[in-house]
Write an enzyme that holds these catalytic residues in place. Structure first.
Site, PDB file in Angstrom:
ATOM      1  N   SER A   1      74.095   4.339  54.267  1.00  0.00           N
ATOM      2  CA  SER A   1      73.854   3.022  54.730  1.00  0.00           C
ATOM      3  C   SER A   1      74.409   2.107  52.878  1.00  0.00           C
ATOM      4  O   SER A   1      74.161   2.677  52.380  1.00  0.00           O
ATOM      5  CB  SER A   1      72.366   2.544  54.501  1.00  0.00           C
ATOM      6  OG  SER A   1      71.916   1.219  54.371  1.00  0.00           O
TER       7      SER A   1
ATOM      8  N   HIS B   1      76.257   3.441  57.963  1.00  0.00           N
ATOM      9  CA  HIS B   1      75.015   2.169  58.835  1.00  0.00           C
ATOM     10  C   HIS B   1      75.366   1.049  57.747  1.00  0.00           C
ATOM     11  O   HIS B   1      75.180   1.074  56.570  1.00  0.00           O
ATOM     12  CB  HIS B   1      74.155   2.988  58.245  1.00  0.00           C
ATOM     13  CG  HIS B   1      72.483   2.404  58.580  1.00  0.00           C
ATOM     14  ND1 HIS B   1      72.185   2.616  60.059  1.00  0.00           N
ATOM     15  CD2 HIS B   1      71.917   1.441  57.994  1.00  0.00           C
ATOM     16  CE1 HIS B   1      71.122   1.475  60.272  1.00  0.00           C
ATOM     17  NE2 HIS B   1      70.851   0.958  59.033  1.00  0.00           N
TER      18      HIS B   1
ATOM     19  N   ASP C   1      74.025  -2.363  57.708  1.00  0.00           N
ATOM     20  CA  ASP C   1      73.017  -3.621  57.560  1.00  0.00           C
ATOM     21  C   ASP C   1      73.503  -5.206  57.969  1.00  0.00           C
ATOM     22  O   ASP C   1      73.741  -5.437  56.460  1.00  0.00           O
ATOM     23  CB  ASP C   1      71.770  -3.400  56.381  1.00  0.00           C
ATOM     24  CG  ASP C   1      71.722  -2.279  56.792  1.00  0.00           C
ATOM     25  OD1 ASP C   1      70.611  -1.489  58.060  1.00  0.00           O
ATOM     26  OD2 ASP C   1      70.787  -0.864  55.848  1.00  0.00           O
TER      27      ASP C   1
ATOM     28  N   MET D   1      72.112  -8.364  58.236  1.00  0.00           N
ATOM     29  CA  MET D   1      70.567  -9.957  57.983  1.00  0.00           C
ATOM     30  C   MET D   1      71.543 -11.096  57.829  1.00  0.00           C
ATOM     31  O   MET D   1      72.386 -11.396  57.167  1.00  0.00           O
ATOM     32  CB  MET D   1      70.353  -9.354  56.482  1.00  0.00           C
ATOM     33  CG  MET D   1      69.942  -7.998  56.246  1.00  0.00           C
ATOM     34  SD  MET D   1      68.895  -7.477  55.508  1.00  0.00           S
ATOM     35  CE  MET D   1      68.980  -5.619  54.972  1.00  0.00           C
TER      36      MET D   1
ATOM     37  N   HIS E   1      73.142  -2.167  62.118  1.00  0.00           N
ATOM     38  CA  HIS E   1      71.933  -2.523  62.158  1.00  0.00           C
ATOM     39  C   HIS E   1      71.232  -3.907  62.800  1.00  0.00           C
ATOM     40  O   HIS E   1      71.790  -4.572  61.099  1.00  0.00           O
ATOM     41  CB  HIS E   1      71.214  -1.623  61.114  1.00  0.00           C
ATOM     42  CG  HIS E   1      69.724  -2.278  61.407  1.00  0.00           C
ATOM     43  ND1 HIS E   1      69.026  -1.586  59.957  1.00  0.00           N
ATOM     44  CD2 HIS E   1      69.219  -2.422  62.669  1.00  0.00           C
ATOM     45  CE1 HIS E   1      67.364  -1.791  61.101  1.00  0.00           C
ATOM     46  NE2 HIS E   1      67.758  -2.706  61.606  1.00  0.00           N
TER      47      HIS E   1
ATOM     48  N   MET F   1      69.818  -6.969  62.035  1.00  0.00           N
ATOM     49  CA  MET F   1      68.474  -7.674  61.273  1.00  0.00           C
ATOM     50  C   MET F   1      68.768  -9.139  61.878  1.00  0.00           C
ATOM     51  O   MET F   1      68.606  -9.728  60.581  1.00  0.00           O
ATOM     52  CB  MET F   1      68.334  -7.323  60.505  1.00  0.00           C
ATOM     53  CG  MET F   1      67.235  -5.205  60.895  1.00  0.00           C
ATOM     54  SD  MET F   1      67.563  -4.933  58.826  1.00  0.00           S
ATOM     55  CE  MET F   1      68.984  -4.681  58.330  1.00  0.00           C
TER      56      MET F   1
ATOM     57  N   MET G   1      61.563   2.358  61.795  1.00  0.00           N
ATOM     58  CA  MET G   1      62.318   1.452  60.658  1.00  0.00           C
ATOM     59  C   MET G   1      60.682   2.126  59.767  1.00  0.00           C
ATOM     60  O   MET G   1      59.331   1.799  60.484  1.00  0.00           O
ATOM     61  CB  MET G   1      61.911  -0.071  60.826  1.00  0.00           C
ATOM     62  CG  MET G   1      63.108  -1.245  61.799  1.00  0.00           C
ATOM     63  SD  MET G   1      64.823  -0.057  60.475  1.00  0.00           S
ATOM     64  CE  MET G   1      63.939  -0.703  58.862  1.00  0.00           C
TER      65      MET G   1
ATOM     66  N   ASP H   1      64.703   5.132  59.316  1.00  0.00           N
ATOM     67  CA  ASP H   1      65.546   3.303  58.185  1.00  0.00           C
ATOM     68  C   ASP H   1      64.201   3.513  57.323  1.00  0.00           C
ATOM     69  O   ASP H   1      64.122   2.689  57.630  1.00  0.00           O
ATOM     70  CB  ASP H   1      66.560   2.785  59.173  1.00  0.00           C
ATOM     71  CG  ASP H   1      67.323   1.858  57.603  1.00  0.00           C
ATOM     72  OD1 ASP H   1      67.186   2.236  56.921  1.00  0.00           O
ATOM     73  OD2 ASP H   1      67.805   0.828  58.801  1.00  0.00           O
TER      74      ASP H   1
HETATM   75  C1  DX5 Z   1      66.623  -2.341  55.208  1.00  0.00           C
HETATM   76  C2  DX5 Z   1      67.677  -1.395  55.964  1.00  0.00           C
HETATM   77  C3  DX5 Z   1      68.022   0.105  55.309  1.00  0.00           C
HETATM   78  C4  DX5 Z   1      68.656   0.246  54.745  1.00  0.00           C
HETATM   79  C5  DX5 Z   1      67.822   1.681  53.511  1.00  0.00           C
HETATM   80  O1  DX5 Z   1      66.340  -3.400  56.117  1.00  0.00           O
HETATM   81  O2  DX5 Z   1      67.597  -1.421  57.470  1.00  0.00           O
HETATM   82  O3  DX5 Z   1      69.447   0.206  56.139  1.00  0.00           O
HETATM   83  O4  DX5 Z   1      69.206   0.355  53.313  1.00  0.00           O
HETATM   84  O5  DX5 Z   1      68.205   1.870  52.445  1.00  0.00           O
HETATM   85  P1  DX5 Z   1      67.070   2.772  51.440  1.00  0.00           P
HETATM   86  O6  DX5 Z   1      67.594   4.504  51.788  1.00  0.00           O
HETATM   87  O7  DX5 Z   1      67.512   2.272  50.182  1.00  0.00           O
HETATM   88  O8  DX5 Z   1      65.721   2.648  51.979  1.00  0.00           O
HETATM   89 ZN    ZN Z   2      69.108  -0.406  59.073  1.00  0.00          ZN
END
Ligand code: DX5
Ligand code: ZN
Length: 219
Positions: free
Chosen positions: A15, A40, A42, A44, A73, A75, A144, A178
């Site tokens: 990620s 990965h 993310d 948002m 991913h 969100m 999650m 994740d």
């Molecule tokens: C959280 C994300 C994760 C996050 C994981 O909302 O979906 O992908 O980046 O990060 P770490 O490994 O730092 O918990």
């Molecule tokens: Zn994620």
């Protein structure tokens, strides 16, 4: 057919959320040489979660510098709007949240029709029964292991029973986890049945990312 042929293999998905965002080109190249199979990404939107990160244009910009499988991913509150954009940007997998505003069957169909894999994510507080109807339709279930929104949070142990429930129902599906994954929690989630491990902070803080990837793989 030998039944073991279908057993899910361990995949490490790096990620980039907590990486050095001022130098993404170096970041994705670093992931490529680390041995992590997936990148990965993310996404948002400030609605589904409070934070806002990056969209398809950023994936499009880094895609030429990455040889990894691009694991998106979402969100976001309205994931349907993002499918075409991320397909064009070079996504290989799109995972959307069961808690978002969408028709999951239609999402899976559209994602598949554009040649990508489809995943469904479930937040820690959401009942795991919500994703069970899509096993056999989706390629992957993302359990999650922290509340979505930020990297660097602590792993929530109560999510282990959800991973086990999905693995019991579907021996061969990919189960992604994740949030808060490191060399210690990786063993717990793998024992529970997860095979796709997302890690951000643990990998990007490591002096040697390759060693950290191998530690997760062997946990
Ligand atoms: C959280 C994300 C994760 C996050 C994981 O909302 O979906 O992908 O980046 O990060 P770490 O490994 O730092 O918990
Ligand atoms: Zn994620």
């Amino acid at each position: 057919m030998d039944i073991t042929e279908k057993k899910p293999v361990t995949i490490i998905s790096a990620s980039i959320l907590n990486s050095d965002l001022s130098d993404l080109r170096t970041t994705v190249r670093r992931v490529d040489t680390s041995g992590a199979e997936w990148l990965h990404f993310d996404v948002m939107d400030g609605n589904f979660v409070e934070n806002i990160t990056f969209g398809s244009s950023v994936l499009h910009a880094v895609k030429p510098y990455s040889g990894a499988f691009c694991d998106v991913h979402l969100m976001v509150e309205l994931p349907q709007r993002q499918i075409d954009l991320f397909a064009e940007a070079g996504a290989d997998n799109i995972t959307f949240h069961i808690e978002s505003k969408c028709d999951p069957d239609r999402m899976i169909e559209e994602i598949h029709s554009l040649g990508m894999r489809a995943g469904i994510a479930v937040k820690p507080e959401t009942d795991i029964s919500s994703v069970m109807p899509y096993i056999g339709k989706a390629d992957m279930i993302l359990v999650m292991t922290v509340e979505p929104g930020y990297g660097g949070q602590g792993f929530i142990p109560g999510t282990l029973s959800k991973i086990k429930a999905v693995r019991d129902a579907a021996p061969y599906i990919d189960i992604e986890v994740d949030g808060g994954i490191n060399n210690m929690t990786a063993k717990l989630v793998k024992d529970a049945g997860a095979n796709v491990l997302v890690a951000g902070t643990y990998l990007f803080r490591a002096d040697d990312m390759h060693e950290a990837v191998e530690a997760l793989r062997k946990a």
